[in-house]
Design an enzyme around this catalytic site. Structure first.
Site, PDB file in Angstrom:
ATOM      1  N   ARG B 120       0.814  -1.239   0.000  1.00 63.63           N
ATOM      2  CA  ARG B 120       0.000   0.000   0.000  1.00 63.63           C
ATOM      3  C   ARG B 120       0.839   1.278   0.000  1.00 63.63           C
ATOM      4  NH1 ARG B 120      -3.214  -2.787   3.975  1.00 63.63           N
ATOM      5  NH2 ARG B 120      -4.958  -3.807   2.945  1.00 63.63           N
ATOM      6  N   LYS B 142       3.231  11.542 -10.569  1.00 61.10           N
ATOM      7  CA  LYS B 142       2.315  10.791 -11.440  1.00 61.10           C
ATOM      8  C   LYS B 142       2.991   9.495 -11.856  1.00 61.10           C
ATOM      9  CE  LYS B 142      -0.637  14.203 -13.743  1.00 61.10           C
ATOM     10  NZ  LYS B 142      -1.059  14.693 -15.076  1.00 61.10           N
ATOM     11  N   GLU B 184       9.323  18.711 -23.593  1.00 65.17           N
ATOM     12  CA  GLU B 184       8.659  18.993 -22.309  1.00 65.17           C
ATOM     13  C   GLU B 184       9.137  20.334 -21.739  1.00 65.17           C
ATOM     14  OE1 GLU B 184       6.157  17.341 -21.266  1.00 65.17           O
ATOM     15  OE2 GLU B 184       6.333  15.271 -21.954  1.00 65.17           O
ATOM     16  N   LYS B 226       7.134  23.538 -12.278  1.00 52.23           N
ATOM     17  CA  LYS B 226       6.230  22.414 -12.024  1.00 52.23           C
ATOM     18  C   LYS B 226       5.973  22.243 -10.529  1.00 52.23           C
ATOM     19  CE  LYS B 226       5.241  17.660 -13.350  1.00 52.23           C
ATOM     20  NZ  LYS B 226       5.526  16.562 -14.286  1.00 52.23           N
ATOM     21  N   GLU B 236      -4.391  17.316  -9.687  1.00 52.43           N
ATOM     22  CA  GLU B 236      -4.922  17.808 -10.952  1.00 52.43           C
ATOM     23  C   GLU B 236      -6.422  18.053 -10.904  1.00 52.43           C
ATOM     24  OE1 GLU B 236      -2.866  16.165 -14.352  1.00 52.43           O
ATOM     25  OE2 GLU B 236      -4.622  16.505 -15.585  1.00 52.43           O
ATOM     26  N   ARG B 240      -3.044  22.054 -12.468  1.00 47.88           N
ATOM     27  CA  ARG B 240      -2.019  21.135 -12.977  1.00 47.88           C
ATOM     28  C   ARG B 240      -2.287  20.707 -14.417  1.00 47.88           C
ATOM     29  NH1 ARG B 240       0.994  16.056  -9.887  1.00 47.88           N
ATOM     30  NH2 ARG B 240       2.259  15.468 -11.679  1.00 47.88           N
ATOM     31  N   ASN B 244      -0.548  19.453 -19.159  1.00 49.12           N
ATOM     32  CA  ASN B 244      -0.945  18.484 -20.175  1.00 49.12           C
ATOM     33  C   ASN B 244      -0.962  19.094 -21.576  1.00 49.12           C
ATOM     34  OD1 ASN B 244      -1.349  16.387 -18.327  1.00 49.12           O
ATOM     35  ND2 ASN B 244      -3.400  17.143 -17.839  1.00 49.12           N
ATOM     36  N   HIS B 247      -0.276  17.218 -24.808  1.00 54.63           N
ATOM     37  CA  HIS B 247      -0.383  15.795 -24.491  1.00 54.63           C
ATOM     38  C   HIS B 247      -1.709  15.173 -24.914  1.00 54.63           C
ATOM     39  CE1 HIS B 247       3.260  16.627 -22.295  1.00 54.63           C
ATOM     40  NE2 HIS B 247       3.413  15.342 -22.009  1.00 54.63           N
ATOM     41  N   HIS B 251      -0.510  12.227 -26.843  1.00 53.72           N
ATOM     42  CA  HIS B 251      -0.692  10.822 -26.437  1.00 53.72           C
ATOM     43  C   HIS B 251      -1.340  10.003 -27.543  1.00 53.72           C
ATOM     44  CE1 HIS B 251      -0.542  11.508 -21.793  1.00 53.72           C
ATOM     45  NE2 HIS B 251       0.659  11.333 -22.316  1.00 53.72           N
ATOM     46  N   HIS B 263       7.739   9.782 -27.399  1.00 54.57           N
ATOM     47  CA  HIS B 263       6.768  10.573 -26.627  1.00 54.57           C
ATOM     48  C   HIS B 263       6.991  12.072 -26.833  1.00 54.57           C
ATOM     49  CE1 HIS B 263       4.085  11.795 -23.401  1.00 54.57           C
ATOM     50  NE2 HIS B 263       5.069  12.498 -22.879  1.00 54.57           N
TER      51      HIS B 263
END
Lengths: 362, 362
Positions: B120, B142, B184, B226, B236, B240, B244, B247, B251, B263
C-alpha cells in the site's frame, strides 16, 4: 527544491436500514451524469445489484454492473483486478466517474483498489453487505489484492467518499458469515474499548439479530473507534497497527487452512493466540484470555485451529507478513482487555516466529 | 461520522553530476538496512544498474536489480507491472523497503506505480536518465501504465522521496531521445514562462550539450515551475492540467503512430496543433505558433505528422483520453507565449473532436 503532498479527504459513514435510495442520491451529487460502475461478486450481485442500479438509473445516472468471478478470497488477485479495470474502461468510467463497491470485504477491497488506480484515483462509495465489512474492512480506505500467496500484498490507501451500511442486507448473509464478521468487533473492543467488550459479553446472542438495535450500536461504536485512529494515523505509521490485532496470525491461518476458515474465523483464532502471546510478553492477564475464549464461544466462533492445518506452510506465510520490520515479525498485542500494549512509542512488538509456533502446537 | 485523509509529503529534487553516491547515501537514510530494488529496463540496466547497486551495497544495503522487458512504451502495461511487483516480493521488499527507479519515463512510471502498490505504498527514489524524465515525468508523483490501448489509464499519485537527476547519464542517451525530451521543456515554457521560452530561442544548440550549463539551468527552471503548480494542485483538480498541453493530441499521436514517434516528438507535434487550436479558441497570436515551429525546428523536433498516420485510429484514441469530461475533450491551451488560457476558473477548454481532425488534415 521540494515537491508537495496530498490534501486530506473526508468520508461520511452511515449505518441504518433502507439506505439504497440514500446511496443513490449521494452518488448523483458525486458523479453528476458521469458513468457509474456497481462492482460486486456474483452472489451479492444476484441479491442487490438490480435494486441499486435501478435507484441510480431512476436518478438519471448511466450505471452499469461489473460482476467478477470467482467471489471469495481466491478471486481477490491481480488478474481479477485487471479485469475489473478493463470493465471500468469499457463502461466509460473516467475521471469524473464513480465506483460503488457492493458486497463484503472482497468486493470492497477489489473495487476500492480499482477506483484508486482508475485515472489515478476516482471517487468511490462502499455499500458493505457483511458484518465483517461493516465492522472493519469498509472503513479506513485500505484496499488490496493478494499476490504470490501473501495477503493484501498489493494495495493502496484510497478513502471512499461515503460508506452506506444497510443492515437489511444482512438478511441474506449466511449465519456463519454473520458470526465471523463479529470477530472484528471483538478485536476492536479487545484492543480499544473495555466497555464495548463488556457490552458484547453481556448479551452475545443479541448481536446475531441484524434487526435488533444491539448489532447496529456495536458496529457504530466500532466505526467511531476506528475513525479516531485513522484520523491520527491513516497510513499506519504507528497507532493504526493496533487494528491488526489477530491478523498477523489470522491472515496466515486463513491462507494455510484455505478454504476451511473464513477471514473472521481466522481472526478469532488469531486473537486467541495473540492473547496467549501477550500473557508472556506484555503481562496481559490470563483471565483476559479466558474472557475472550468465552465470548468467541458464545458468538459461535472457533477457538481451536483446524486439525488439518499445515504448520510449516503457516510459518512460511507469517514470514511474508507486510508488517515484518528488518526481518522480524511484529505483533499488535493487548496490554489489558480494552487497551493496546505500547512500549517506547512502538505500537507493535517484535516476536520470534518460534514462540508463535510453540503456542500453536499447544 | 467522518473518516480523515492523507498527510502531505515532500520530495527533494537535485540536478547535477556524479550523483550516484549521493543517491546511495540518501537511500541509506530511507531504507536503513531493508531491501532495496533498483528497477530499470534492459538498456539502462546495462549502463548504470551495476554502478548504483555497488554504491548501495558498499553502504550495507541489500540491493537487488529488477530488470523488465521489453523497455519502451510497449512494455508499460499491466503484465509488466505485475511482474515487477512479484519481483519486489521475491527480493523481500516490505513496508520499510525502497524502490529506486533508474531510467527514463517508462521505468519511472512503472517503478513508481509498483512502489505505490507494494504494501500500500513504500518509499521510492527517481534517478532519471533521459531529458524527458528530468524535465517532466520524474517530477510530481504521477505514475501509470497503459491499458486497453489508452495511455496512462491505470495509475496513482505517489510522490518519490527524492529525485536525483545526474546529467552525466545523458552521455549514453541517443541524440534523438535527448532532443525529444526537450519538448517537455518547450511545453513548460510555452504555458508558464515567456522568459524561459526566449532563453530556449536564444541558443537552442546549447541545450543539446549535456555537459554545458544551459541544459541544467533549463531543467531546473522547468522543475521549479512544475513544483509550484504541484504544490497548489497535486491531484490535478485544476491548474495542474496546464502541464498536459501538447499531451491530449500527443498521447493519441504517439499511440496511433507507434512506434514511429517518441513521446517527446508526439508532444512537440501536439503543442503545434494545440497552438493552432488556440489561435481559433483563445486568441493565441499566430506569431506564437510561428515562434514555436522555429524553436522545434532548431531543436531537431518534428513539425509535421507522419504521412502514414491512421487518422481514424487517432480520433478513436483521443476520445479515450482521461481528461474527457462528460464526454467532451478538454484541452489545456496557451493564451500567449508563456501564459495559459483560463476562463471561468477552468484551466482546460472543451473542444470538438471534428475541429481537431480538421486541423490535423491541413
Amino acid at each position: 527544491m521540494e515537491f508537495p503532498g496530498s490534501p486530506p479527504k473526508r468520508c461520511a459513514v452511515l449505518y441504518g436500514s433502507g439506505l439504497f435510495e440514500e446511496a443513490a442520491g449521494f452518488a448523483v451529487s458525486l458523479a453528476a451524469g458521469a458513468a457509474v460502475a456497481v462492482v460486486s461478486d456474483e452472489t451479492v450481485a444476484g441479491f442487490y445489484a438490480g435494486r441499486l442500479l435501478e435507484a441510480l438509473r431512476a436518478r438519471g445516472l448511466p450505471a452499469e454492473p461489473v460482476v467478477f468471478t470467482p467471489g471469495g478470497e481466491a478471486g481477490k488477485n491481480w488478474e481479477t483486478l485487471g479485469e475489473v479495470l478493463l470493465s471500468l474502461a469499457k463502461i466509460g468510467v473516467g475521471r469524473d466517474g464513480l465506483v460503488i463497491a457492493l458486497g463484503g470485504g472482497v468486493p470492497g477491497d477489489i473495487s476500492g483498489l480499482a477506483a484508486a488506480l482508475c485515472c489515478r484515483g476516482i471517487a468511490w462509495i462502499q455499500m458493505p453487505t457483511t458484518t465483517l465489512a461493516m465492522a472493519d474492512s469498509a472503513l479506513g480506505g485500505k484496499t488490496a489484492v493478494n499476490s504470490g500467496g501473501a495477503k493484501n500484498l498489493i494495495g493502496a490507501f484510497h478513502q471512499p467518499s461515503a460508506v452506506f451500511a444497510d443492515l437489511d442486507t444482512l438478511a441474506t448473509l449466511p449465519t456463519r458469515h454473520l458470526r465471523a464478521g463479529l470477530a472484528e468487533v471483538v478485536k476492536t473492543a479487545l484492543m480499544l474499548d473495555g466497555g464495548l467488550f463488556e457490552l458484547l459479553e453481556s448479551s452475545p446472542r443479541d448481536l446475531l439479530d441484524h434487526r435488533g438495535p444491539r448489532l447496529r450500536q456495536a458496529l457504530e461504536r466500532c466505526a467511531r473507534l476506528k475513525a479516531g485512529i485513522v484520523a491520527r494515523d491513516e497510513r499506519e505509521a504507528g497507532e493504526r497497527a493496533v487494528l491488526n490485532a489477530g491478523h498477523t496470525v489470522g491472515h496466515a491461518l486463513e491462507a494455510a487452512a484455505a478454504p476451511e476458515l473464513l477471514h473472521g474465523e481466522a481472526v478469532a483464532l488469531g486473537l486467541l493466540l495473540e492473547c496467549r502471546l501477550a500473557e508472556r510478553l506484555t503481562g496481559f492477564p490470563p483471565e483476559g484470555t479466558q474472557r475472550l475464549r468465552r465470548l468467541l464461544n458464545a458468538l459461535g466462533l472457533p477457538t481451536a485451529v483446524p486439525r488439518s492445518l499445515d504448520t510449516s506452510r503457516l510459518a512460511e506465510l507469517m514470514s511474508l507478513d507486510k508488517k515484518a520490520k528488518a526481518g522480524k515479525l511484529r505483533f499488535a498485542l493487548p496490554a489489558t482487555v480494552g487497551n493496546p500494549f505500547l512500549r517506547g512509542g512502538e505500537w507493535t512488538s517484535p516476536v520470534e516466529l518460534d514462540l508463535v509456533m510453540d503456542l500453536l502446537k499447544d
